[in-house]
Design a protein around this motif. Structure first.
Motif, PDB file in Angstrom:
ATOM      1  N   CYS A 165       3.488   5.289   0.895  1.00  0.00           N
ATOM      2  CA  CYS A 165       2.861   5.138   2.208  1.00  0.00           C
ATOM      3  C   CYS A 165       2.535   6.534   2.768  1.00  0.00           C
ATOM      4  O   CYS A 165       1.410   6.789   3.228  1.00  0.00           O
ATOM      5  N   PRO A 199       6.699  -3.292  10.436  1.00  0.00           N
ATOM      6  CA  PRO A 199       6.512  -4.578   9.742  1.00  0.00           C
ATOM      7  C   PRO A 199       7.832  -5.334   9.597  1.00  0.00           C
ATOM      8  O   PRO A 199       8.885  -4.721   9.416  1.00  0.00           O
ATOM      9  N   SER A 208       8.660  -3.432   3.842  1.00  0.00           N
ATOM     10  CA  SER A 208       7.238  -3.560   3.562  1.00  0.00           C
ATOM     11  C   SER A 208       6.554  -2.365   4.207  1.00  0.00           C
ATOM     12  O   SER A 208       6.785  -2.083   5.383  1.00  0.00           O
ATOM     13  N   SER A 210       3.042  -1.575   3.269  1.00  0.00           N
ATOM     14  CA  SER A 210       1.578  -1.569   3.128  1.00  0.00           C
ATOM     15  C   SER A 210       0.906  -1.859   4.464  1.00  0.00           C
ATOM     16  O   SER A 210      -0.183  -1.352   4.743  1.00  0.00           O
ATOM     17  N   GLY A 211       1.568  -2.676   5.319  1.00  0.00           N
ATOM     18  CA  GLY A 211       1.009  -2.964   6.650  1.00  0.00           C
ATOM     19  C   GLY A 211       0.965  -1.702   7.499  1.00  0.00           C
ATOM     20  O   GLY A 211      -0.029  -1.427   8.182  1.00  0.00           O
ATOM     21  N   THR A 214      -1.870   0.527   6.184  1.00  0.00           N
ATOM     22  CA  THR A 214      -3.198   0.081   6.617  1.00  0.00           C
ATOM     23  C   THR A 214      -3.405   0.356   8.108  1.00  0.00           C
ATOM     24  O   THR A 214      -4.460   0.842   8.518  1.00  0.00           O
ATOM     25  N   ALA A 215      -2.377   0.063   8.914  1.00  0.00           N
ATOM     26  CA  ALA A 215      -2.495   0.282  10.363  1.00  0.00           C
ATOM     27  C   ALA A 215      -2.701   1.768  10.656  1.00  0.00           C
ATOM     28  O   ALA A 215      -3.509   2.134  11.524  1.00  0.00           O
TER      29      ALA A 215
END
Ligand code: KG4
Ligand code: ZN
Length: 322
Positions: A165, A199, A208, A210-211, A214-215
């Motif tokens: 990330c 998340p 997690s 990936s959220g 992306t954010a």
């Protein structure tokens, strides 16, 4: 004497440990070769391991004035990692083991990140101590329970690892791979003023990222549109915000883990991301509040190295002897 090999990703490393202590540890980073690609190229990494391993092995033997017959065990990272890179290390280890006629010990790379805590320290492993173990690296975010010599996986990232990330958001910010240390440096000069999501996962022990990734990338695009990316404190504030959100996520999961396993009175962390000073400081503070002991490896042993493989092998040998 234990001869250890690490080739799970883009560091070629060897180390030698005696019964008493770490004797020597050598790491060759392939970083510069991979940087133009924005990540690790497995084919290139494998070829470099094949070239580097014999050179490093010769170098460490010369440096320590040891001869091959003095080696009693060969140990290597068996998994997890990039398959072709692991294969290169495994073939080298098997060859040495055959030639020297010495036993071969395959080691779990993630367990080794936790056992890096014992390198050059007097911490005697108390098999009666129940501990939580958190590995935060470029490829993994794994939470373990260490109990009665067993290492049980109790939570893990369902998607991206924490380091992944940082590296992927870092790339959008314009940083070279890997971006974790650069983000830490920028964060020192900033304030965590941008809100990023925490998340949730159905099992509170899982992670997690990936959220969040992306954010964070969407937020950067939005700030660009608003012309904020040109402002003086933007980069520092954004890095501080990302880093602080990650720390909040780690602490949230650790809090839940300590509720689920109140018998755990020690937290071990390890992996490349655990070299981050803000993470070390805040996790230590959390442990003090919870009256839990806190161990983190010296910074040089947080990122991939073979000393941690030798240390894990040493513990295994002792366990099987007792
Ligand atoms: O454990 P490691 O060397 O390799 C894996 O097994 O993945 O971890 C590499 C990861 C990268 O994602 C890198 O960005 C991150 O560790 N990292 C850091 C820092 N130094 C390395 N992340 C945050 N702060 C740092 N100072
Ligand atoms: Zn690693």
């Amino acid at each position: 004497m234990i001869f250890a090999i690490e080739t799970s990703c883009d560091e070629t490393a060897v180390a030698i440990r005696s019964e008493q202590r770490l004797i020597a540890s050598l790491v060759t980073s392939q970083l510069r070769k991979h940087q133009p690609f924005g990540g690790v190229l497995p084919e290139l990494a494998t070829r470099l391991h094949v070239v580097n391993l014999p050179l490093l092995a010769e170098k460490i033997m010369a440096q320590t004035n040891l001869s091959w017959p003095m080696i009693d065990y060969i140990t290597y990272t068996a998994h997890p990692g990039l398959p072709s890179c692991l294969h290169a290390g495994s073939v080298f280890a098997q060859t040495l083991s055959l030639i020297l006629n010495k036993p071969l010990l395959p080691i779990n790379h993630l367990h080794a990140h936790l056992f890096a805590n014992y390198i050059n320290r007097d911490n005697q492993y108390q098999s009666t101590t129940v501990a939580l173990g958190l590995v935060i690296s470029g490829g993994h975010t794994h939470l373990y329970l260490l109990i009665a010599r067993k290492i049980i996986l109790i939570g893990h990232s369902l998607d991206d690892a924490v380091g992944e990330c940082l590296d992927k958001v870092g790339r959008v910010l314009g940083f070279d791979y890997p971006a974790g240390a650069t983000i830490e440096q920028w964060a020192l000069k900033g304030q965590p003023k941008y809100r990023l999501p925490i998340p949730q996962t159905t099992n509170g022990l899982n992670f997690s990222f990936s959220g969040l990734k992306t954010a964070a990338i969407q937020k950067i695009a939005q700030l660009k549109q608003q012309d904020i990316t040109h402002t003086r404190h933007y980069l520092a504030d954004f890095c501080a915000s990302l880093q602080q959100t990650i720390i909040k996520i780690l602490l949230q999961r650790l809090t839940y883990a300590s509720l689920c396993f109140p018998i755990a009175k020690l937290l071990l962390i390890g992996g490349g991301v655990s070299s981050n000073m803000a993470i070390r400081r805040q996790l230590h503070h959390w442990c003090k509040q919870k009256k839990i002991s806190f161990w983190v490896p010296d910074r040089e042993f947080c990122t991939d190295n073979a000393a941690m493989i030798a240390e894990t092998a040493y513990r295994q040998i002792i366990f099987t002897q007792n």
